[in-house]
Write an enzyme that holds these catalytic residues in place. Structure first.
Site, short mmCIF file in Angstrom:
data_model
loop_
_atom_site.label_atom_id
_atom_site.label_comp_id
_atom_site.label_asym_id
_atom_site.label_seq_id
_atom_site.Cartn_x
_atom_site.Cartn_y
_atom_site.Cartn_z
N ARG A 158 -0.87 8.03 3.84
CA ARG A 158 -1.84 7.40 4.72
C ARG A 158 -1.32 6.05 5.25
NH1 ARG A 158 -5.49 7.27 8.62
NH2 ARG A 158 -7.05 5.66 8.35
N CYS A 170 -18.96 -1.89 0.36
CA CYS A 170 -18.00 -0.89 0.83
C CYS A 170 -18.63 -0.12 1.99
CB CYS A 170 -17.66 0.07 -0.31
SG CYS A 170 -16.57 1.43 0.16
N ASP A 171 -17.82 0.20 2.99
CA ASP A 171 -18.37 0.91 4.15
C ASP A 171 -18.20 2.43 4.08
OD1 ASP A 171 -15.67 1.18 4.60
OD2 ASP A 171 -15.63 0.08 6.49
N TYR A 195 -14.57 10.20 -1.80
CA TYR A 195 -13.49 9.81 -2.70
C TYR A 195 -13.51 10.57 -4.01
CZ TYR A 195 -11.95 5.90 0.19
OH TYR A 195 -11.43 5.14 1.20
N HIS A 246 -16.55 3.98 -4.65
CA HIS A 246 -15.69 5.13 -4.37
C HIS A 246 -15.84 6.21 -5.45
CE1 HIS A 246 -12.68 2.96 -1.47
NE2 HIS A 246 -13.93 2.94 -1.06
N ARG A 248 0.83 -1.20 0.00
CA ARG A 248 0.00 0.00 0.00
C ARG A 248 0.87 1.25 0.00
NH1 ARG A 248 -4.93 1.89 4.09
NH2 ARG A 248 -5.03 4.01 3.30
N ASN A 291 -10.69 -4.44 -1.13
CA ASN A 291 -10.54 -3.36 -2.09
C ASN A 291 -9.54 -3.73 -3.18
OD1 ASN A 291 -12.23 -1.14 -1.44
ND2 ASN A 291 -11.04 -0.82 0.43
#
Length: 453
Positions: free
Chosen positions: A286, A171-172, A266, A201, A94, A148
């Site tokens: 992040r 998706c939350d 997003y 998103h 990531r 994701n």
């Protein structure tokens, strides 16, 4: 009520303590007989598993079996629900997803833009193999997938498992946004019944109905956002990280520019990419924030509980708070199990739901969910701006999956060139080559044989 067999896939995730706590708190509505954690990494999962043993002993003594395993035969045999939340490449990849695009002046984010593209190319093969394995042992299991980037994963699973209505990609993020709406309106998201459209998103709330009165609260929410409301950091127990605080507060700016619908947070990456890059630190993203913050905090808590051998009577005792990520997937399972037909936002094949959009597009829309799965609510045609945005984004997602399945580097380049966070072809070439090099252990060597000019 019958008790069910549940497996949490991605058993070593730092999200699992909250998910296990939610399952224990909802045992009356969602009784479980056997709960299994499954992961391919035994050491990482063992810490979460030992914590889970203590949690279930103290908060779910009725549970007949709790275990954690790396053996798919043990994990998936006779499963009723598989709750999936894997991260292919873990947080180390990531970090690369976020930093490589930023090096080239483009948005660095885990699910949007070039970062989401790279993550998607890792996630899709892992998810496909996982679903095949689950189906081998439990052909009728409900597979509720949080992994994701959900849009790219949904496009791939649609092709490989056509007609499998027991795979639900969710998706939350829209749910977390509705939590913020609840703060504005002095209630909770459970008081809302949303209407929403877009891709994952990449969408908009058209209405936010009050469940009791039927009144559309979207105009009032807009008014509060546009009048200068800012979201605070939260209380001492649950402090919102600075990056999320800025993200939620950016909704007002988007709404001022595009006032028709309430935007998904997003969308800032696609509509304001220059701003995002200018305000990003290419050396601290992040991923670093999580590694230095939540990840350390969670593992510290897990290890301390394991050392104490208990949760009750310690500072880590479970409270009444509802974690968004955990509660949403459990609420979805409960609606299926009890045929409640509640409204959830699910990623489904369009098939005329939005009449002026490609019927094959995987759209995120309001669905009633019961024992037969998700039934989408039909919509009116969407306006030109939204249609253009969605078709461009879907072309990017489709080409990403095409490029992966066909091992076609040209299609991967086309995908990046279409993405609104990249656009420039020369920049797309540079990013693609850097991502290929970084992901060779996941994508294989097929894409390294031909270099872009």
């Amino acid at each position: 009520m019958k008790a069910h067999n549940v497996v949490i896939v991605g058993g070593g995730s730092i999200r699992n303590p909250e998910l296990m706590a939610m399952l224990a708190s909802q045992k009356e509505k969602f009784p479980i007989k056997r709960l299994v954690l499954y992961d391919i990494e035994a050491d990482r999962q063992e810490i979460v598993g030992k914590y889970g043993e203590i949690l279930m002993r103290e908060y779910y003594p009725e549970l007949e079996t709790f275990l954690y395993t790396t053996d798919p035969a043990v994990a998936f045999e006779g499963v009723d629900f598989a709750l999936v939340q894997i991260r292919a490449g873990k947080i180390t990849m990531r970090e690369k997803d976020e930093k490589i695009p930023l090096k080239h002046g483009c948005v660095g984010q885990e699910t949007c833009g070039a970062g989401g593209f790279a993550y998607g190319l890792r996630s899709v093969p892992a998810i496909i193999e996982l679903v095949k394995t689950i189906r081998k042992y439990s052909p009728e299991a409900w597979i509720l997938n949080y992994s994701n980037p959900a849009a790219i994963v949904a496009e791939a699973t649609k092709r490989v498992f056509p007609g499998d209505h027991r795979i639900l990609n969710i998706c939350d993020m829209p749910i977390a946004i509705m939590d913020r709406y609840g703060e504005l309106m002095g209630c909770t998201r459970l008081d809302f019944e949303p209407r929403y459209f877009g891709l994952n998103h990449f969408g908009w709330f058209t209405h936010v109905y009050d469940k009791k009165t039927g009144v559309d609260l979207a105009p009032a929410i807009k008014e509060k956002l546009l009048s200068g409301h800012t979201f605070g950091k939260g209380n001492e127990e649950h402090v919102m990280e600075q990056s999320w605080l800025e993200t939620y507060n950016f909704m007002a700016r988007m709404l001022r520019d595009y006032p028709e619908y309430l935007p998904n947070t997003y969308l800032k990456y696609y509509l304001y990419p220059d701003h995002v890059v200018e305000t990003s630190d290419p050396n601290y993203t992040r991923a670093n924030e999580i590694m230095d913050g939540k990840e350390k905090k969670v593992y510290s808590m897990l290890n301390e509980v394991i050392k104490l051998g208990k949760i009750k009577g310690t500072p880590y005792e479970l409270g009444s708070e509802r974690n968004v990520h955990a509660s949403y997937i459990v609420e979805l399972a409960i609606s299926i199990l009890n045929n409640e037909n509640n409204i959830f936002l699910i990623i489904v094949k369009n098939n005329g739901i939005i009449p002026n959009i490609d019927p094959d597009m995987m759209v995120e829309v309001a669905c009633r969910v019961g024992s037969n799965g998700a039934e989408a609510l039909a919509m009116e045609p969407v306006g030109t701006f939204y249609k253009g945005m969605m078709e461009n984004q879907y072309a990017y997602e489709k080409l990403t999956v095409d490029g992966l399945f066909e091992k076609d580097k040209t299609k991967l380049l086309q995908a990046l060139a279409l993405n609104r966070t990249v656009v420039d072809t020369d920049t797309a070439k540079k990013i693609l080559d850097d991502l290929i090099e970084a992901n060779v252990d996941f994508w294989g060597s097929e894409f390294t044989t031909v270099k872009n000019d």
